[in-house]
Write a protein that holds these residues in place. Structure first.
Motif, PDB file in Angstrom:
ATOM      1  N   CYS A  20       0.944  -1.093  -0.065  1.00  0.00           N
ATOM      2  CA  CYS A  20      -0.095   0.033   0.093  1.00  0.00           C
ATOM      3  C   CYS A  20       0.941   1.245   0.094  1.00  0.00           C
ATOM      4  O   CYS A  20       1.754   1.339   0.882  1.00  0.00           O
TER       5      CYS A  20
ATOM      6  N   GLY B 134     -10.055   5.283   1.837  1.00  0.00           N
ATOM      7  CA  GLY B 134      -9.078   6.188   1.497  1.00  0.00           C
ATOM      8  C   GLY B 134      -8.098   6.013   2.383  1.00  0.00           C
ATOM      9  O   GLY B 134      -7.428   4.739   2.938  1.00  0.00           O
TER      10      GLY B 134
ATOM     11  N   GLU C 271      -6.390   4.010   8.526  1.00  0.00           N
ATOM     12  CA  GLU C 271      -7.175   2.708   9.275  1.00  0.00           C
ATOM     13  C   GLU C 271      -8.006   3.281  10.179  1.00  0.00           C
ATOM     14  O   GLU C 271      -8.025   3.803  11.054  1.00  0.00           O
ATOM     15  N   PRO C 272      -9.229   3.123   9.548  1.00  0.00           N
ATOM     16  CA  PRO C 272     -10.456   3.888  10.257  1.00  0.00           C
ATOM     17  C   PRO C 272     -10.676   3.350  11.594  1.00  0.00           C
ATOM     18  O   PRO C 272     -10.951   4.267  12.620  1.00  0.00           O
TER      19      PRO C 272
ATOM     20  N   SER D  19     -13.976  -0.109   5.786  1.00  0.00           N
ATOM     21  CA  SER D  19     -12.824  -1.189   5.613  1.00  0.00           C
ATOM     22  C   SER D  19     -11.722  -1.082   6.492  1.00  0.00           C
ATOM     23  O   SER D  19     -11.170  -0.194   6.847  1.00  0.00           O
ATOM     24  N   THR D  20     -11.317  -2.414   7.008  1.00  0.00           N
ATOM     25  CA  THR D  20     -10.277  -2.518   7.972  1.00  0.00           C
ATOM     26  C   THR D  20      -9.238  -3.511   7.699  1.00  0.00           C
ATOM     27  O   THR D  20      -9.485  -4.440   7.203  1.00  0.00           O
ATOM     28  N   SER D  21      -8.134  -3.367   8.211  1.00  0.00           N
ATOM     29  CA  SER D  21      -6.992  -4.158   7.803  1.00  0.00           C
ATOM     30  C   SER D  21      -7.233  -5.324   8.954  1.00  0.00           C
ATOM     31  O   SER D  21      -6.498  -6.109   8.796  1.00  0.00           O
TER      32      SER D  21
ATOM     33  N   HIS E 141      -6.496 -10.449   1.863  1.00  0.00           N
ATOM     34  CA  HIS E 141      -5.365 -10.507   1.151  1.00  0.00           C
ATOM     35  C   HIS E 141      -4.396 -11.814   1.216  1.00  0.00           C
ATOM     36  O   HIS E 141      -3.358 -11.978   0.330  1.00  0.00           O
TER      37      HIS E 141
ATOM     38  N   VAL F  17      -6.269  -8.140  -2.628  1.00  0.00           N
ATOM     39  CA  VAL F  17      -5.508  -7.603  -3.575  1.00  0.00           C
ATOM     40  C   VAL F  17      -4.725  -8.373  -4.437  1.00  0.00           C
ATOM     41  O   VAL F  17      -4.085  -9.581  -3.753  1.00  0.00           O
TER      42      VAL F  17
ATOM     43  N   ILE G  93      -8.973  -7.437  -6.024  1.00  0.00           N
ATOM     44  CA  ILE G  93      -8.586  -6.103  -6.424  1.00  0.00           C
ATOM     45  C   ILE G  93      -7.290  -6.173  -7.043  1.00  0.00           C
ATOM     46  O   ILE G  93      -6.360  -6.482  -6.527  1.00  0.00           O
ATOM     47  N   PRO G  94      -7.486  -5.756  -8.479  1.00  0.00           N
ATOM     48  CA  PRO G  94      -6.093  -5.936  -9.208  1.00  0.00           C
ATOM     49  C   PRO G  94      -4.996  -5.005  -8.558  1.00  0.00           C
ATOM     50  O   PRO G  94      -5.341  -3.910  -8.397  1.00  0.00           O
ATOM     51  N   PHE G  95      -4.131  -5.298  -8.103  1.00  0.00           N
ATOM     52  CA  PHE G  95      -2.848  -4.744  -7.507  1.00  0.00           C
ATOM     53  C   PHE G  95      -2.703  -3.381  -8.258  1.00  0.00           C
ATOM     54  O   PHE G  95      -2.323  -3.174  -9.645  1.00  0.00           O
TER      55      PHE G  95
ATOM     56  N   PHE H  43       2.810   1.409  -7.653  1.00  0.00           N
ATOM     57  CA  PHE H  43       3.063   2.831  -7.349  1.00  0.00           C
ATOM     58  C   PHE H  43       4.524   2.607  -7.457  1.00  0.00           C
ATOM     59  O   PHE H  43       5.038   1.564  -7.425  1.00  0.00           O
TER      60      PHE H  43
ATOM     61  N   CYS I 143      -7.256   2.271  -5.601  1.00  0.00           N
ATOM     62  CA  CYS I 143      -7.268   1.564  -4.171  1.00  0.00           C
ATOM     63  C   CYS I 143      -5.728   1.498  -4.063  1.00  0.00           C
ATOM     64  O   CYS I 143      -4.984   1.131  -4.807  1.00  0.00           O
ATOM     65  N   GLY I 144      -5.229   2.016  -2.884  1.00  0.00           N
ATOM     66  CA  GLY I 144      -3.876   1.853  -2.679  1.00  0.00           C
ATOM     67  C   GLY I 144      -2.552   2.929  -3.148  1.00  0.00           C
ATOM     68  O   GLY I 144      -1.544   2.992  -2.867  1.00  0.00           O
TER      69      GLY I 144
END
Ligand code: SAH
Length: 379
Positions: A126, A177, A180-181, A211-213, A235, A278, A307-309, A312, A353-354
Motif C-alpha cells: 500500500c 481512502g 485505518e479507520p 474497511s479495516t485491515s 489478502h 489484492v 482487487i487488481p494490485f 506505485f 485503491c492503495g
C-alpha cells in the motif's frame, strides 16, 4: 467525540453527531429540535451560512454566528480522470494533505474518504503506508469530506440514465481512502452516525462501508456502537503470508479476525462481510490459494472482492495478469464462495485503491524528498 474549534472558540458543527449538536444547542439555551433543523440545513441543503437559515430565529442565528461555524477541509487541487473519477487533495493543515476520491457509476456514486493523515499499519503493498503516519483526522474533517464533495458534485450533477428518482450524487460512502479507520475509532464512529442519520446525509447503513485491515478488538467495539457495512482486508489465506502483507496479522491472526467478523454480523443483523483481496502476481494469486480461501470461507456469510494490485513507484509487487485473476475467481466460485473483481477506476490520476498518498510528513520519521504520488509537491 472530537470537536474542532477554530481557535477563536467557535465550534465546527461538522464535528457533532446529532446528540452532540443537541447538547451544544441546549448550551445556547435552545430546544433540541433546533439541532435537527440545523442539520437539515447543513446536510440536507449543504448550507454553511447561518444567516441563510431563514427558519431559525434571528437571535439564535446571531448566537450561532458568534459561537459556531461549518467548516470543511480546504481543497488544494482537483483532478478528473478520463473515466469520470475525481480526486481531491485536501488540506489537513499547513504541511499535511489527504486525498478523497469520487467514483461515478450507472446506478450509484461512491465517495471514498480518508480517516487519517497517513497510516501506521505498514501493509507492504500500500502506497499510503510508505508515507508513514502523521495524525488522526477529527470528526469534522471526516464528515467535512462528504459535506464538501456533496456540495462540489451537486453543483453540476446530472443523474446517470440508470439512476433512481431523486438520486443524489453521493449514494455510497466508503472509508477506503488513507488511514485505518478503526485506529481512529473515537472520531470515526460519530462520523458514521452523521452519514446514516436521517437528519444527516441519510445514507442507508448498507451503503456506508468501513474497511479495516483487521483490528480485532475494535471490530468488537464497533459491533456495540454502530451499524454499517464491514469490509476486511484479507489478502492471504494463511497467517504466514498474511503477516507478511498485513503486519497487524501477527497480533490478530486470521482465525480471530474471522470470529470478530461473524460476531459483528450477528450483532448488527448484517448480511455478509466483504473481504478485500489484492491480486499480487505470484504472491497470493495461485489456484491452490483460492482453494485455501474456499476452505476458510465456504458456508460463511462472506463475499470476496478481488482487487487488481495498483502499482506505485518503488513497489516490489506486480499486478496479477487478468487470466490469473479470472482463474482465481472461478476457483472461488466453483468452491461456493461469492467473488467479484473490482474494476480499477481513476488509475490515470493515481486515484485507485492503495494509490492515495496525499501529502504526509511523518512525525516520527520525517522523510525529506518523500515520494508523493500523483500530486504536486508544494513546500
Ligand atoms: N486501512 C483500511 C482501509 C484503506 S485501503 C484497510 O486496510 O482496509 C482500502 C483497500 O485498498 C484495502 O483493502 C487495501 O488493502 C487495498 N489496497 C491498498 N493498497 C493497494 C494497492 N496498491 N492496490 C490495490 N489495493 C490496495
Amino acid at each position: 467525540m472530537s470537536v474542532e474549534s477554530a481557535g477563536d472558540g467557535r465550534m465546527n458543527l461538522l464535528g457533532f453527531e446529532r446528540a452532540g449538536l443537541e447538547a451544544f444547542v441546549a448550551g445556547l439555551g435552545s430546544k433540541p429540535f433546533r439541532a435537527r433543523q440545523l442539520m437539515q440545513w447543513i446536510y440536507g441543503r449543504g448550507e454553511s451560512r447561518f444567516e441563510a437559515m431563514t427558519d431559525l430565529a434571528k437571535d439564535f442565528r446571531a448566537q450561532l454566528a458568534q459561537h459556531a461555524e461549518v467548516r470543511a477541509p480546504e481543497i488544494v487541487t482537483t483532478q478528473r480522470s478520463a473515466d469520470g473519477t475525481r480526486k481531491w487533495l485536501l488540506r489537513a493543515d499547513a504541511t499535511q494533505a489527504i486525498e478523497m476520491v469520487y467514483i461515478p457509476e450507472e446506478s450509484r456514486g461512491t465517495l471514498c474518504i480518508s480517516s487519517q493523515v497517513g497510516c501506521a499499519l505498514d501493509c507492504s503493498f500500500c502506497s499510503t503506508a510508505q508515507q508513514g503516519f502523521n495524525r488522526n483526522l477529527t470528526t469534522a474533517e471526516i464528515v467535512g469530506q462528504v459535506w464538501l464533495a456533496a456540495r462540489e458534485l451537486e453543483r453540476d450533477f446530472v443523474p446517470p440514465p440508470g439512476a433512481s428518482p431523486g438520486q443524489r450524487a453521493i449514494t455510497n460512502v466508503v472509508l477506503m481512502g488513507m488511514g485505518e479507520p478503526l485506529a481512529n475509532f473515537r472520531n470515526v464512529v460519530p462520523a458514521l452516525r452523521v452519514f446514516t442519520d436521517d437528519f444527516g446525509f441519510d445514507i442507508s447503513r448498507r451503503r456506508v462501508t468501513l474497511s479495516t485491515s483487521g483490528l480485532v478488538p475494535q471490530i468488537y467495539r464497533l459491533a456495540e456502537e454502530v451499524n454499517v457495512a464491514l469490509a476486511v482486508s484479507l489478502h492471504a489465506p494463511t497467517d504466514a503470508l498474511r503477516s507478511e502483507l498485513v503486519p497487524i496479522n501477527r497480533r490478530h491472526p486470521i482465525a480471530e479476525l474471522l470470529e470478530a467478523c461473524w460476531h459483528y454480523l450477528d450483532e448488527q443483523n448484517g448480511r455478509s462481510v466483504t473481504f478485500e483481496y489484492v491480486m499480487l502476481d505470484g504472491v497470493n494469486d495461485q489456484p491452490a490459494q483460492a482453494r485455501e480461501l474456499v476452505h476458510l470461507l465456504k458456508g460463511r456469510p462472506a463475499k470476496l472482492n478481488l482487487i487488481p494490485f495498483n502499482p506505485f513507484p518503488g513497489t516490489r509487487y506486480r499486478r496479477s495478469p487478468l487470466p490469473a485473476i479470472l482463474r482465481f475467481r472461478d476457483e472461488l466460485l466453483a468452491g461456493g464462495v461469492l467473488a467479484t473483481i473490482r474494476r480499477t477506476r481513476g488509475d490515470d490520476i493515481d486515484a485507485a485503491c492503495g494509490q492515495l498518498a496525499g501529502r504526509v510528513s511523518d512525525r516520527t520519521t520525517v522523510r525529506l524528498g518523500n515520494r508523493l504520488i500523483g500530486v504536486a509537491v508544494q513546500p
